[in-house]
Design a protein around this motif. Sequence first.
Motif, PDB file in Angstrom:
ATOM      1  N   ARG A  27       0.839  -0.957  -0.051  1.00 28.18           N
ATOM      2  CA  ARG A  27      -0.030  -0.066   0.083  1.00 28.18           C
ATOM      3  C   ARG A  27       0.797   1.151  -0.022  1.00 28.18           C
ATOM      4  O   ARG A  27       2.005   1.179   0.135  1.00 28.18           O
ATOM      5  CB  ARG A  27      -1.069  -0.040   1.234  1.00 28.18           C
ATOM      6  N   TYR A  28       0.366   2.326  -0.097  1.00 28.86           N
ATOM      7  CA  TYR A  28       0.972   3.693  -0.246  1.00 28.86           C
ATOM      8  C   TYR A  28       0.277   4.790   0.437  1.00 28.86           C
ATOM      9  O   TYR A  28      -0.971   4.903   0.321  1.00 28.86           O
ATOM     10  CB  TYR A  28       1.085   4.078  -1.710  1.00 28.86           C
ATOM     11  N   LEU A  29       0.951   5.603   1.360  1.00 24.53           N
ATOM     12  CA  LEU A  29       0.371   6.510   2.206  1.00 24.53           C
ATOM     13  C   LEU A  29       0.899   8.021   1.744  1.00 24.53           C
ATOM     14  O   LEU A  29       1.983   8.196   1.529  1.00 24.53           O
ATOM     15  CB  LEU A  29       0.815   6.371   3.765  1.00 24.53           C
ATOM     16  N   PHE A  30      -0.217   8.719   2.019  1.00 24.44           N
ATOM     17  CA  PHE A  30       0.254  10.409   1.961  1.00 24.44           C
ATOM     18  C   PHE A  30      -0.243  10.996   3.111  1.00 24.44           C
ATOM     19  O   PHE A  30      -1.762  10.948   3.295  1.00 24.44           O
ATOM     20  CB  PHE A  30      -0.682  10.928   0.620  1.00 24.44           C
ATOM     21  N   LEU A  31       0.429  11.617   3.641  1.00 21.41           N
ATOM     22  CA  LEU A  31       0.160  12.263   5.071  1.00 21.41           C
ATOM     23  C   LEU A  31       0.049  13.826   4.674  1.00 21.41           C
ATOM     24  O   LEU A  31       1.051  14.242   4.402  1.00 21.41           O
ATOM     25  CB  LEU A  31       1.023  11.971   5.961  1.00 21.41           C
ATOM     26  N   PHE A  32      -1.011  14.398   4.832  1.00 17.63           N
ATOM     27  CA  PHE A  32      -1.348  15.892   4.752  1.00 17.63           C
ATOM     28  C   PHE A  32      -1.608  16.381   6.362  1.00 17.63           C
ATOM     29  O   PHE A  32      -1.508  15.693   7.002  1.00 17.63           O
ATOM     30  CB  PHE A  32      -2.249  16.398   3.937  1.00 17.63           C
ATOM     31  N   ASN A  33      -1.394  17.745   6.170  1.00 20.31           N
ATOM     32  CA  ASN A  33      -1.742  18.404   7.365  1.00 20.31           C
ATOM     33  C   ASN A  33      -3.102  18.096   8.069  1.00 20.31           C
ATOM     34  O   ASN A  33      -3.374  18.133   9.254  1.00 20.31           O
ATOM     35  CB  ASN A  33      -1.555  19.862   7.248  1.00 20.31           C
ATOM     36  N   ASN A  34      -4.081  17.690   6.890  1.00 19.89           N
ATOM     37  CA  ASN A  34      -5.353  17.572   7.325  1.00 19.89           C
ATOM     38  C   ASN A  34      -6.263  16.022   7.317  1.00 19.89           C
ATOM     39  O   ASN A  34      -7.302  16.004   7.752  1.00 19.89           O
ATOM     40  CB  ASN A  34      -6.397  18.687   7.086  1.00 19.89           C
ATOM     41  N   MET A  35      -5.235  15.338   6.498  1.00 22.08           N
ATOM     42  CA  MET A  35      -5.912  13.909   6.152  1.00 22.08           C
ATOM     43  C   MET A  35      -4.897  12.859   5.921  1.00 22.08           C
ATOM     44  O   MET A  35      -3.379  13.383   5.563  1.00 22.08           O
ATOM     45  CB  MET A  35      -6.694  13.970   4.971  1.00 22.08           C
ATOM     46  N   LEU A  36      -5.047  11.622   6.073  1.00 15.06           N
ATOM     47  CA  LEU A  36      -4.138  10.634   5.678  1.00 15.06           C
ATOM     48  C   LEU A  36      -4.823   9.885   4.629  1.00 15.06           C
ATOM     49  O   LEU A  36      -6.026   9.509   4.826  1.00 15.06           O
ATOM     50  CB  LEU A  36      -3.831   9.630   7.001  1.00 15.06           C
ATOM     51  N   LEU A  37      -4.135   9.592   3.521  1.00 17.25           N
ATOM     52  CA  LEU A  37      -4.859   8.970   1.989  1.00 17.25           C
ATOM     53  C   LEU A  37      -3.921   7.491   2.125  1.00 17.25           C
ATOM     54  O   LEU A  37      -2.851   7.468   2.126  1.00 17.25           O
ATOM     55  CB  LEU A  37      -4.447   9.814   1.009  1.00 17.25           C
ATOM     56  N   TYR A  38      -4.987   6.546   2.248  1.00 12.50           N
ATOM     57  CA  TYR A  38      -4.479   5.368   2.159  1.00 12.50           C
ATOM     58  C   TYR A  38      -4.683   4.633   0.771  1.00 12.50           C
ATOM     59  O   TYR A  38      -5.924   4.606   0.277  1.00 12.50           O
ATOM     60  CB  TYR A  38      -5.235   4.342   3.280  1.00 12.50           C
TER      61      TYR A  38
END
Length: 618
Positions: A346-357
């Motif tokens: 899997r791959y994660l994108f962590l932003f200041n307001n959300m985590l995308l899985y």
Amino acid sequence: MEACRMEGESKEKLASVSSLVTVFENSRTPGAASRVCKLEIEHHCPGGRAPPPAEPWKEPNLGETLQGSEPRMVSRRYLSSLKNKLSSGAWRKSCQPGTDPGLGTQEPEEKRIVQELLETEKAYVARLHLLDQVFFQELLREARASKAFPEDVVRLIFSNISSIYQFHAQFFLPELQRRLDDWTATPRIGDVIQKLAPFLKMYSEYVKNFERAAELLASWTDKSAPFQEVITRIQSSEASGSLTLQHHMLEPVQRIPRYELLLKEYVQKLPAQAPDRADAQKALDMIFLAAQHSNAAITEMERLQDLWDVYQRLGLEDDIVDPSNTLLREGPVLKISFRRSDPMERYLFLFNNMLLYCIPKVIQVGAQFQVRTRIDVAGMKVRELTDAEFPHSFLVSGKQRTLELQARSQEEMISWIQACQAAIDQIEKRNETFKAAVQGPEGDTQEQEVVCAKCSDYRAELKYDGNRPNRVCFHCYTFLTGNVLREDKEDKKRGILEKGSTTGSEQSIMCGFLQLVGDKWGKSGPRGWCVIPRDDPLVLYVYAAPQDMRAHTSVPLLGYQVTAGTQADSRVFQLQQSGQLYTFKAETEELRDRWVKAMERAASGWSPRGPSDGDLSD
């Protein structure tokens, strides 16, 4: 002799502003770089005179075109490199002016810095000439002739480049040249640099418009063949040095930080008792504030470019595309599933307001990832898992879903946990700030008012936004900062239009009511109180009434053409420059003549030298 001549040309090339771009183009051929040097020498303005009108540039011979010299687009790496070089001063390491080997005496350090400032200013004016008199004018002519694209699009792309060009070509460059020519009698430039201050607002407008201009440029290049043909033809010419229009448009954004670096070194080299020390330090303070704005703009462009790249990899889904977001971390992980023996990639994108899985796509046409789950950082929790079967694993739980994930190493797991926790802490601080602001002394919630740009000019640092200044009302300002502004302090925080109206001749060169004619003025009303202040003599401010503290319009007058009288009404006069047209009507012809004289002087760069010098008011 030939060796000395070649060395002199090399130093001139290195000292020019436009040759900085070649530092970022290391892969270009030597032939292309020499053409850039030749361009700068041809465009320099001898004797400090303004550049000549745009001349036809010849079409390149395809047989002479070098491979690999096609124009390049502005990249994120370019912006990052540019920002680092401007902040570190590395762009000047090879640009230090040397002494003439034929001279027995060495010039003072401060004078050599002024010489460098003059040479880089000449090259900068050459670039402005290319932008305003070649790119801008050619695109305008094509828009009028073919009707293939709107003239307004061209004006929006080039913003107020004409005003910037006129100021530097007709005022600042000649002033620098005269001062250096008369250096023995007047060894100072601080006062000349200070005259630049009223025009820093022009750069604010240009920098603020740059992102929009780049978007329009890219959009119309794609959808209009005549638009693209004009730009491609100029970019391929010798005058453009095989650089793109975007590269040339970056020159004004880069210029103010370079003024700061040169002026800072100049102040350091001045003797302690030098007559120019006080003026030079004051000028440096002025330039420093403007340089911060330009550097911030470059940083913001780099952030937006990074963010846009991420959104493209994610497929530009509407519910996640937000230019205000900040990417904190991204990377691959493994999803632990008890229904399967082997973890899934899997791959994660962590932003200041959300985590995308996300799930990586096998066939990467367009988007590279598919978003499976969005977890809001607000209310999210993260902790390490102790599982012998799955080392380096951690748990993320939120309102939407709970995930058990495995990192590739212990260090990577710790890094993910720390990044997630930092985002959570930032959200919680934001909520605490809001709670404190809306509660009274006893903790009672109070009714709050909405604050917009027209309502307040107060700013306070908010913890949830990285301690960056945000617009707040006066009550929140005093609550968050503990300060109550005195009147003299408040004046320093006023915006460009927040200059108090003046009603007396002791404060203004010219003031009075004028009728505002035409659609240019929008909803500002049929007439306005117009002022050319003594402390800002090259700018016209237009107020709704004499008692107003905020002007609804400001016009930098330098470079404008002033025309008086029309067949319909002799009391009418106009200001015109590069498609900008302002029309006024005075009460009498005598008042019209005085206004025309005041504006003509401002347009030529004239400033009063004494309290009553040049007074045209009643």
